[in-house]
Motif scaffolding. Structure first.
Motif, PDB file in Angstrom:
ATOM      1  N   LEU A  84       0.813  -1.358  -0.036  1.00  0.00           N
ATOM      2  CA  LEU A  84      -0.050  -0.081   0.158  1.00  0.00           C
ATOM      3  C   LEU A  84       0.767   1.288  -0.049  1.00  0.00           C
ATOM      4  O   LEU A  84       0.494   2.396  -0.746  1.00  0.00           O
ATOM      5  CB  LEU A  84      -0.944  -0.155   1.119  1.00  0.00           C
ATOM      6  N   SER A 141      -7.422   7.189  -8.351  1.00  0.00           N
ATOM      7  CA  SER A 141      -7.459   5.975  -7.563  1.00  0.00           C
ATOM      8  C   SER A 141      -8.461   4.629  -8.332  1.00  0.00           C
ATOM      9  O   SER A 141      -8.005   3.726  -8.166  1.00  0.00           O
ATOM     10  CB  SER A 141      -8.144   6.106  -6.299  1.00  0.00           C
ATOM     11  N   HIS A 200      -7.249   1.401  -9.958  1.00  0.00           N
ATOM     12  CA  HIS A 200      -7.859   0.346  -9.520  1.00  0.00           C
ATOM     13  C   HIS A 200      -8.450  -0.742 -10.654  1.00  0.00           C
ATOM     14  O   HIS A 200      -8.269  -2.042 -10.525  1.00  0.00           O
ATOM     15  CB  HIS A 200      -9.028   0.617  -8.663  1.00  0.00           C
ATOM     16  N   PRO A 236      -6.437   0.855  -3.495  1.00  0.00           N
ATOM     17  CA  PRO A 236      -7.963   1.217  -3.046  1.00  0.00           C
ATOM     18  C   PRO A 236      -8.822   2.232  -3.670  1.00  0.00           C
ATOM     19  O   PRO A 236      -7.902   3.221  -4.180  1.00  0.00           O
ATOM     20  CB  PRO A 236      -7.390   1.577  -1.701  1.00  0.00           C
ATOM     21  N   THR A 245     -16.935   7.890   0.723  1.00  0.00           N
ATOM     22  CA  THR A 245     -16.207   6.737   1.613  1.00  0.00           C
ATOM     23  C   THR A 245     -15.096   7.155   2.539  1.00  0.00           C
ATOM     24  O   THR A 245     -14.979   6.828   3.542  1.00  0.00           O
ATOM     25  CB  THR A 245     -15.488   5.747   0.546  1.00  0.00           C
ATOM     26  N   TYR A 285      -5.370  10.855   0.092  1.00  0.00           N
ATOM     27  CA  TYR A 285      -5.217   9.503  -0.322  1.00  0.00           C
ATOM     28  C   TYR A 285      -4.745   8.593   0.658  1.00  0.00           C
ATOM     29  O   TYR A 285      -5.027   7.722   0.736  1.00  0.00           O
ATOM     30  CB  TYR A 285      -5.066   9.148  -1.908  1.00  0.00           C
ATOM     31  N   TYR A 331      -6.732   8.421   3.941  1.00  0.00           N
ATOM     32  CA  TYR A 331      -7.667   7.205   3.514  1.00  0.00           C
ATOM     33  C   TYR A 331      -7.136   5.779   3.566  1.00  0.00           C
ATOM     34  O   TYR A 331      -7.835   5.071   4.146  1.00  0.00           O
ATOM     35  CB  TYR A 331      -8.165   7.608   2.260  1.00  0.00           C
ATOM     36  N   VAL A 332      -6.037   5.709   2.975  1.00  0.00           N
ATOM     37  CA  VAL A 332      -5.452   4.340   2.910  1.00  0.00           C
ATOM     38  C   VAL A 332      -5.005   3.846   4.442  1.00  0.00           C
ATOM     39  O   VAL A 332      -5.183   2.797   4.623  1.00  0.00           O
ATOM     40  CB  VAL A 332      -4.309   4.074   2.062  1.00  0.00           C
ATOM     41  N   LEU A 369      -7.926   3.000   6.248  1.00  0.00           N
ATOM     42  CA  LEU A 369      -8.431   1.516   5.674  1.00  0.00           C
ATOM     43  C   LEU A 369      -7.619   0.473   6.464  1.00  0.00           C
ATOM     44  O   LEU A 369      -8.123  -0.655   6.858  1.00  0.00           O
ATOM     45  CB  LEU A 369      -8.122   1.596   4.059  1.00  0.00           C
TER      46      LEU A 369
END
Length: 201
Positions: free
Chosen positions: A112, A141, A145, A152, A158, A185, A188-189, A192
């Motif tokens: 990641l 993203s 993906h 992600p 989200t 980003y 966010y990751v 996650l």
């Protein structure tokens, strides 16, 4: 305090709902990006950026400069031309991400980190195309993906939802590792990572 049982229940419901509603559309896009992976051919690029950008409501076209020296320009045409003119960089980063697919089970956090770095390289690249310092965070993203499922998917909804569950204090220890990414980003990751770790407990 995060209610793990509730999270697991909601996540399972989300996966089942998504599978029922959009799985077929996703499969078509995965296959398209597999069959036409590169970015040096007009027809391939226009199909991919057009369908992914519009089907997933990235609003990328709204962010593109539509006038130059008094002339009106078509946003989609500009996007396609921009991608083709930078195909070497885009193809390189996608290939780098695809190489990481083999490592996913071994060290998902390291994978990641590298994905976030590649995403940031392209975010900086696309700023040349966008107006008023906008960022292509969401579009890229989603676009990446469909070229590699390990990337992600990010969007505003989200991101807002996961912020309600995983707090800033929960991700502080990951800050240094993800310092080389687009701030939104990377944030966010990191959330996650903590979220899915919680699901395993």
């Amino acid at each position: 305090m995060v209610n793990i049982k509730f999270l697991k229940k909601e996540f399972t419901k989300y996966k089942n709902e998504r599978k029922r509603k959009v799985a077929l559309g996703d499969d078509v896009l995965y296959q398209m990006c597999k069959d036409y992976p590169n970015h040096d051919k007009y027809a391939w690029v226009k199909a991919k950026v057009g369908i992914i950008g519009r089907a997933y409501q990235t609003f990328i076209e709204r962010l593109i400069k539509i006038s130059h020296k008094g002339k009106k320009l078509n946003a989609m045409d500009q996007l396609v031309a921009f991608v083709i003119s930078h195909h070497v960089t885009i193809d390189r980063e996608i290939k780098n991400i695809r190489k990481l697919e083999k490592q996913k089970g071994k060290d998902s956090q390291k994978v990641l980190i590298e994905i976030v770095k590649s995403h940031e390289i392209l975010v900086r690249l696309f700023k040349q195309l966008l107006r008023n310092h906008h960022s292509a965070t969401s579009f890229l993203s989603k676009y990446l993906h469909f070229h590699s499922r390990i990337v992600p998917v990010f969007d505003g909804k989200t991101s807002r939802n996961i912020r309600k569950i995983i707090k800033r204090k929960d991700i502080l220890k990951l800050d240094e590792k993800f310092k080389d990414g687009d701030p939104n980003y990377a944030d966010y990751v990191k959330r996650l990572i903590v979220f899915f770790k919680s699901l395993k407990n």
